[in-house]
Design a protein around this motif. Structure first.
Motif, short mmCIF file in Angstrom:
data_model
loop_
_atom_site.label_atom_id
_atom_site.label_comp_id
_atom_site.label_asym_id
_atom_site.label_seq_id
_atom_site.Cartn_x
_atom_site.Cartn_y
_atom_site.Cartn_z
N GLY A 65 -8.68 41.70 33.25
CA GLY A 65 -8.13 41.09 32.05
C GLY A 65 -8.95 41.33 30.80
N GLY A 66 -10.05 42.04 30.91
CA GLY A 66 -10.88 42.33 29.74
C GLY A 66 -11.92 41.25 29.53
N GLY A 67 -13.07 41.65 29.07
CA GLY A 67 -14.13 40.70 28.77
C GLY A 67 -14.91 40.28 29.99
N PRO A 68 -16.03 39.60 29.75
CA PRO A 68 -16.87 39.13 30.85
C PRO A 68 -16.24 37.94 31.55
CG PRO A 68 -17.73 38.35 28.76
CD PRO A 68 -16.57 39.26 28.45
N PRO A 69 -16.65 37.66 32.79
CA PRO A 69 -16.12 36.49 33.49
C PRO A 69 -16.52 35.20 32.78
CG PRO A 69 -17.87 37.53 34.78
CD PRO A 69 -17.62 38.39 33.60
N PRO A 70 -15.65 34.18 32.81
CA PRO A 70 -15.94 32.91 32.15
C PRO A 70 -16.82 31.98 32.98
CG PRO A 70 -13.73 32.87 33.04
CD PRO A 70 -14.28 34.25 33.30
N PHE A 71 -17.39 32.50 34.04
CA PHE A 71 -18.28 31.70 34.89
C PHE A 71 -19.51 32.52 35.23
CE2 PHE A 71 -14.45 33.08 37.16
CZ PHE A 71 -14.97 34.12 37.90
N ASP A 72 -20.53 31.81 35.72
CA ASP A 72 -21.82 32.42 36.02
C ASP A 72 -21.89 32.74 37.51
OD1 ASP A 72 -24.42 33.23 36.21
OD2 ASP A 72 -25.28 31.39 35.41
N ILE A 73 -21.47 33.93 37.87
CA ILE A 73 -21.38 34.33 39.28
C ILE A 73 -22.74 34.64 39.91
CG2 ILE A 73 -20.97 36.78 38.95
CD1 ILE A 73 -18.97 34.63 41.34
N GLU A 74 -23.73 34.99 39.09
CA GLU A 74 -25.02 35.41 39.65
C GLU A 74 -25.97 34.25 39.94
OE1 GLU A 74 -26.81 38.61 37.50
OE2 GLU A 74 -24.91 39.67 37.33
N ASP A 75 -26.10 33.31 39.01
CA ASP A 75 -27.12 32.27 39.17
C ASP A 75 -26.60 30.95 39.72
OD1 ASP A 75 -29.13 33.95 38.19
OD2 ASP A 75 -28.65 33.43 36.12
N ASN A 76 -25.35 30.66 39.56
CA ASN A 76 -24.82 29.35 39.94
C ASN A 76 -23.64 29.44 40.87
OD1 ASN A 76 -26.54 27.56 38.31
ND2 ASN A 76 -25.65 28.68 36.61
N ALA A 77 -23.66 30.37 41.80
CA ALA A 77 -22.54 30.55 42.73
C ALA A 77 -22.86 29.96 44.10
CB ALA A 77 -22.20 32.02 42.87
N VAL A 78 -21.84 29.43 44.73
CA VAL A 78 -21.94 28.88 46.08
C VAL A 78 -20.78 29.48 46.87
CG1 VAL A 78 -21.90 26.79 47.49
CG2 VAL A 78 -22.87 26.71 45.20
N GLU A 79 -21.01 29.85 48.13
CA GLU A 79 -19.92 30.38 48.93
C GLU A 79 -20.06 29.97 50.39
OE1 GLU A 79 -19.82 34.68 49.69
OE2 GLU A 79 -21.78 34.77 48.73
N SER A 80 -18.96 30.06 51.10
CA SER A 80 -18.94 29.75 52.52
C SER A 80 -18.42 30.95 53.29
CB SER A 80 -18.02 28.55 52.78
OG SER A 80 -16.66 28.95 52.73
N SER A 81 -18.45 30.82 54.59
CA SER A 81 -17.75 31.78 55.44
C SER A 81 -16.27 31.39 55.40
CB SER A 81 -18.29 31.72 56.87
OG SER A 81 -18.12 30.41 57.39
N VAL A 82 -15.43 32.14 56.08
CA VAL A 82 -14.02 31.78 56.20
C VAL A 82 -13.93 30.60 57.16
CG1 VAL A 82 -11.74 32.57 56.91
CG2 VAL A 82 -13.29 34.12 55.69
N ILE A 83 -13.25 29.55 56.74
CA ILE A 83 -13.14 28.33 57.55
C ILE A 83 -11.69 28.19 58.00
CG2 ILE A 83 -13.47 25.83 57.57
CD1 ILE A 83 -15.37 26.21 55.15
N ASP A 84 -11.49 28.12 59.30
CA ASP A 84 -10.14 28.01 59.85
C ASP A 84 -9.56 26.61 59.59
OD1 ASP A 84 -7.85 28.93 61.08
OD2 ASP A 84 -8.83 29.43 62.98
N ALA A 85 -8.26 26.49 59.68
CA ALA A 85 -7.56 25.23 59.46
C ALA A 85 -8.14 24.12 60.34
CB ALA A 85 -6.07 25.39 59.76
N GLY A 86 -8.38 22.97 59.73
CA GLY A 86 -8.89 21.82 60.46
C GLY A 86 -10.37 21.86 60.77
N ARG A 87 -11.09 22.87 60.30
CA ARG A 87 -12.52 23.02 60.59
C ARG A 87 -13.35 22.65 59.36
NH1 ARG A 87 -13.51 24.98 65.95
NH2 ARG A 87 -15.54 25.19 65.06
N SER A 88 -14.64 22.47 59.58
CA SER A 88 -15.57 22.11 58.50
C SER A 88 -16.85 22.92 58.65
CB SER A 88 -15.91 20.62 58.55
OG SER A 88 -14.76 19.84 58.36
N GLU A 89 -17.61 22.99 57.57
CA GLU A 89 -18.86 23.73 57.55
C GLU A 89 -19.79 23.07 56.53
OE1 GLU A 89 -20.08 27.92 55.53
OE2 GLU A 89 -18.50 28.03 57.02
N HIS A 90 -21.09 23.14 56.80
CA HIS A 90 -22.09 22.69 55.83
C HIS A 90 -22.63 23.89 55.06
CE1 HIS A 90 -22.89 18.74 58.00
NE2 HIS A 90 -22.69 18.42 56.73
N VAL A 91 -22.87 23.68 53.76
CA VAL A 91 -23.48 24.69 52.90
C VAL A 91 -24.53 23.99 52.06
CG1 VAL A 91 -23.07 26.22 50.94
CG2 VAL A 91 -21.41 26.11 52.77
N THR A 92 -25.69 24.62 51.93
CA THR A 92 -26.73 24.12 51.04
C THR A 92 -26.50 24.72 49.66
OG1 THR A 92 -28.30 23.95 52.86
CG2 THR A 92 -29.21 23.95 50.63
#
Length: 129
Positions: A65-92
């Motif tokens: 869409g042009g321009g830089p992303p409107p969020f900070d993907i490098e310093d303030n990003a959090v992600e998980s693995s793929v979580i199946d329906a009805g499942r949970s996961e902890h992330v620090t």
């Protein structure tokens, strides 16, 4: 088995996220998939002055869409693995106070199709001080 206590909770359903108890600082988050298909949790802090609408536009255009992303993907990003329906996961996570874009790039498990972010799975969640 049961997961231990977490500092905050992020819940995913088709096609949105919600957050509860999210505070600034290092913490353990419980990611719950309350939907019927799998989800992937990604969170990035919105840049000062950026809106969730800008984040949606950027993500739905797959960055074309042009321009830089409107969020900070490098310093303030959090992600998980793929979580199946009805499942949970902890992330620090070490979160700063402010508004975050939560999003999912996974397609439906049974039917495929476009990634969930294109179906509107981009939500704004506030992290308090």
């Amino acid at each position: 088995g049961d997961l231990p206590e977490a500092d905050g909770t992020v819940s995913a359903v088709e096609y949105s996220f919600s957050g509860e108890g999210l505070k600034a600082g290092e913490q353990t988050l419980l990611l719950e998939n309350e939907g019927a298909t799998w989800h992937h949790f990604l969170a990035s802090k919105l840049k000062d002055g950026a809106t969730i609408e800008q984040a949606k536009e950027f993500l739905e255009s797959e960055g074309q869409g042009g321009g830089p992303p409107p969020f900070d993907i490098e310093d303030n990003a959090v992600e998980s693995s793929v979580i199946d329906a009805g499942r949970s996961e902890h992330v620090t996570a070490n979160l700063e106070p402010g508004k975050y874009a939560f999003f999912c790039f996974i397609s439906d498990k049974q039917t495929g199709g476009p990634p969930h972010v294109v179906k509107g799975m981009v939500s704004e969640v506030e992290v308090s001080e």
